[in-house]
Design an enzyme around this catalytic site. Structure first.
Site, short mmCIF file in Angstrom:
data_model
loop_
_atom_site.label_atom_id
_atom_site.label_comp_id
_atom_site.label_asym_id
_atom_site.label_seq_id
_atom_site.Cartn_x
_atom_site.Cartn_y
_atom_site.Cartn_z
N ARG A 52 -44.00 -27.87 -19.86
CA ARG A 52 -44.16 -28.92 -20.87
C ARG A 52 -42.81 -29.45 -21.34
NH1 ARG A 52 -45.34 -27.62 -26.16
NH2 ARG A 52 -46.47 -25.79 -25.45
N TYR A 105 -43.53 -55.69 -30.43
CA TYR A 105 -44.67 -55.30 -29.58
C TYR A 105 -45.89 -55.05 -30.45
CZ TYR A 105 -47.56 -52.59 -26.37
OH TYR A 105 -48.60 -52.12 -25.62
N ASP A 178 -35.69 -51.26 -29.79
CA ASP A 178 -36.55 -51.41 -28.62
C ASP A 178 -35.87 -52.41 -27.70
OD1 ASP A 178 -38.43 -52.09 -26.70
OD2 ASP A 178 -40.11 -52.19 -28.12
N LYS A 203 -42.27 -50.80 -17.82
CA LYS A 203 -41.91 -52.18 -17.52
C LYS A 203 -40.78 -52.24 -16.49
CE LYS A 203 -44.80 -52.97 -20.91
NZ LYS A 203 -46.17 -52.54 -20.80
#
Length: 385
Positions: A52, A105, A178, A203
């Site tokens: 993990r 966003y 961002d 993206k």
């Protein structure tokens, strides 16, 4: 490979020069083990304990991104862009105040308005391209995070990163950026004073529309960054090894793709600005764009691959235009090698700051003349329908 000797373009192309130690293959293998052998003395000399928080393929991809962003504290990969973004806010404490870009966003904005407030986070949205408005919104001692998106989706507003960093730091807050639609090819926010950079790595970092991933990069390995690490580990937000492998593959061609896409986006923006059926083009590379001067100062190698057009004829003509494209694909997302078109207001719904006559365009690597020809015929057909 000595990172200081070669350019970022060369280092990314070779994924930092990592070679498989067993086969000497130039592409490292995908490490899928979820658990690791403990030493006889009960230690873990390899540094790997459990899958993990620990995976070699993830570490390799993180190293490439950290190099690209000049992130001294490193990078963290997440299972999605939303997982990466929300981890930053989850590292805050109840009662902390946040200032965020009004144009950003849409899914993250909705999360901040709903989920974040349930946790006691206080959020104010402002036009962060207006530094005076940003400064007025920040509350010294109470504001712990300023979150900006630049260029911001889908209006491509430009915020002065250095100016925002100065305001945030003077108030005792962190600045997170961002930078999904700029990528480290065009902007490196950490070098401009930001503390954390976020990417929806789904993206352009990946660039092939086949991976969902997110990333954070940090300037300093401080208490806040360690809280972000704890959030990822505790909530299990790490990216899977196969997705990390695909993301690393994408970043190897990032510079080639981004420069081609940005050049095509600029050409389309210029040509569409003169189109009789286009009322306005939103692209920071155009001199008439309100944020052009700041973009020219903090961006390099072009102005990105995203642009929006507002068509004459209003919402019906915009939707009709999208309905008649042939080469562009009508799909949500951005940054892939294929060009996409979307009537964004239909996606965002009520309360969206997106004009109803706006079409968002993600520029791929197709022939730019073909892309323009497709938009030209679609605009004409959309206005007839």
């Amino acid at each position: 490979m000595t990172a200081t000797k070669w350019t970022k373009r060369s280092l990314a192309a070779q994924a930092m020069g990592k070679i498989d130690p067993t086969t000497k293959g130039v592409v490292p293998p995908i490490h899928v083990s979820t658990t690791y052998i403990r030493d006889e003395d009960n230690g873990y000399s390899t540094g790997f304990i459990y899958g993990r928080p620990d995976n070699e393929t993830v570490h390799e991809a993180q190293a490439v991104l950290a190099m690209l962003e000049e992130a001294k504290a490193g990078a963290l990969l997440f299972g999605s862009g939303m997982a990466a973004a929300t981890a930053v806010f989850q590292a805050l404490s109840p009662g902390d105040h946040v200032v965020a870009s009004k144009v950003m966003y849409w899914a993250l904005r909705a999360w901040l308005l709903n989920e974040a407030t349930r946790w006691g986070i206080k959020v104010d949205f402002v036009e962060t391209d207006d530094l005076a408005a940003l400064k007025a919104a920040v509350k010294p001692g109470a504001t712990k995070l300023v979150w900006i998106e630049t260029p911001s989706n889908p209006l491509w507003t430009i915020t002065d990163i250095a100016g925002a960093a100065e305001i945030a730091h003077a108030a005792g807050a962190k600045l997170a950026v961002d930078s999904t639609c700029a990528s480290p090819v065009h902007t490196r926010p950490l070098t401009l004073g930001a503390d954390i950079v976020m990417h929806a790595a789904t993206k352009v970092l990946n660039g092939h529309s086949d991976v969902v991933a997110g990333a954070l990069c940090a300037r300093e390995d401080d208490e806040f960054w360690n809280r972000v690490k704890t959030v990822r580990k505790g909530q299990g937000g790490i990216l899977g090894p196969f997705e990390a492998y695909l993301l690393m593959r994408g970043m190897r061609t990032l510079h080639v793709r981004q420069e081609r896409q940005a050049a095509s986006a600029m050409a389309l923006a210029q040509r569409l600005s003169a189109h009789p059926l286009v009322a306005r083009v939103l692209y920071p590379g155009l001199p008439q764009h309100p944020g052009h001067d700041i973009a020219a100062r903090q961006m390099e190698n072009g102005f990105g691959f995203m642009l929006s057009v507002q068509v004459t004829g209003g919402e019906a003509a915009a939707i009709g235009t999208a309905a008649h494209v042939e080469l562009y694909k009508r799909a949500t997302s951005l940054g892939g090698v294929e060009s996409l078109i979307e009537h964004r207001a239909s996606i965002e719904g009520a309360g969206s700051p997106c004009p109803t006559d706006l079409l968002r365009l993600s520029t791929g690597i197709e022939d730019v003349d073909d892309l323009y020809a497709d938009l030209d015929q679609a605009l004409k057909a959309g206005h007839r329908s």
